[in-house]
Design a protein around this motif. Structure first.
Motif, short mmCIF file in Angstrom:
data_model
loop_
_atom_site.label_atom_id
_atom_site.label_comp_id
_atom_site.label_asym_id
_atom_site.label_seq_id
_atom_site.Cartn_x
_atom_site.Cartn_y
_atom_site.Cartn_z
N ARG A 47 0.83 -1.21 0.00
CA ARG A 47 0.00 0.00 0.00
C ARG A 47 0.86 1.27 0.00
O ARG A 47 0.51 2.26 -0.61
CB ARG A 47 -0.96 0.01 1.19
N VAL A 48 2.01 1.21 0.68
CA VAL A 48 2.94 2.35 0.65
C VAL A 48 3.42 2.57 -0.78
O VAL A 48 3.43 3.71 -1.28
CB VAL A 48 4.13 2.11 1.62
N HIS A 49 3.79 1.49 -1.46
CA HIS A 49 4.23 1.62 -2.86
C HIS A 49 3.11 2.16 -3.74
O HIS A 49 3.36 2.99 -4.63
CB HIS A 49 4.73 0.28 -3.40
N ALA A 50 1.88 1.73 -3.51
CA ALA A 50 0.74 2.23 -4.29
C ALA A 50 0.55 3.72 -4.05
O ALA A 50 0.29 4.49 -4.99
CB ALA A 50 -0.53 1.46 -3.93
N ARG A 51 0.67 4.16 -2.81
CA ARG A 51 0.54 5.59 -2.48
C ARG A 51 1.65 6.39 -3.15
O ARG A 51 1.42 7.48 -3.67
CB ARG A 51 0.60 5.81 -0.97
#
Length: 162
Positions: free
Chosen positions: A123-127
């Motif tokens: 999710r961090v990478h998606a953000r």
């Protein structure tokens, strides 16, 4: 000489040192990310006044901080080095009133605990990917909340009659 490219800074503000340790270990496993762990709202706010963060991972189960209100205050802080950061909230429970608070605060998404720290890293990478696609566009103050794949709405048609 090329431009200096900084690694994104991921700030982790968890409810317990154990959770912060596990989350930071997994996120720091990515050599392209820098991780900073904070144990108090004061230290996080002070850090944000001298250095920009890219993603804030905040634990809404902290008893000492009203996290939605705190995140909103960080976004509105005129002394912050960068007010345009993504935010991921962690919580054990999600109620209707909590959803309204999260939406009003500008928190981008909620992950329901317990969850895999690797899911948090995804999710961090998606953000970060979303942020890099639109670096100059201003962030709207209020917008619909994005719920992750691990959130199931209990009453999709509304609250059941008792």
């Amino acid at each position: 000489m090329g431009a200096c490219v900084r690694e994104p800074i991921i700030a982790i503000f968890a409810a317990s040192p154990a959770l912060a340790s596990v989350l930071s270990m997994v996120v720091a496993g990515d050599p392209k990310l820098r991780v900073r762990v904070f144990d108090s709202a004061v230290s996080l706010r002070a850090y944000m006044r001298i250095a920009p963060i890219s993603v804030l991972v905040c634990d809404c189960d902290r008893e000492d901080v009203d996290m939605p209100a705190f995140v909103m205050s960080l976004r509105e802080d005129p002394d912050a080095a960068e007010r345009r950061f993504s935010s991921i909230a962690l919580s054990r429970q999600v109620s209707r009133s909590f959803k309204r608070q999260i939406d009003a605060s500008g928190i981008d998404e909620v992950l329901v605990k317990p969850m895999s720290p690797r899911h948090l890293l995804e999710r961090v990478h998606a953000r970060l990917a979303r942020r890099s696609r639109s670096p100059s566009s201003p962030r709207p103050r209020h917008r619909p909340l994005e719920w992750g794949p691990n959130v199931v709405e209990l009453f999709p048609g509304g609250q059941p009659a008792l």
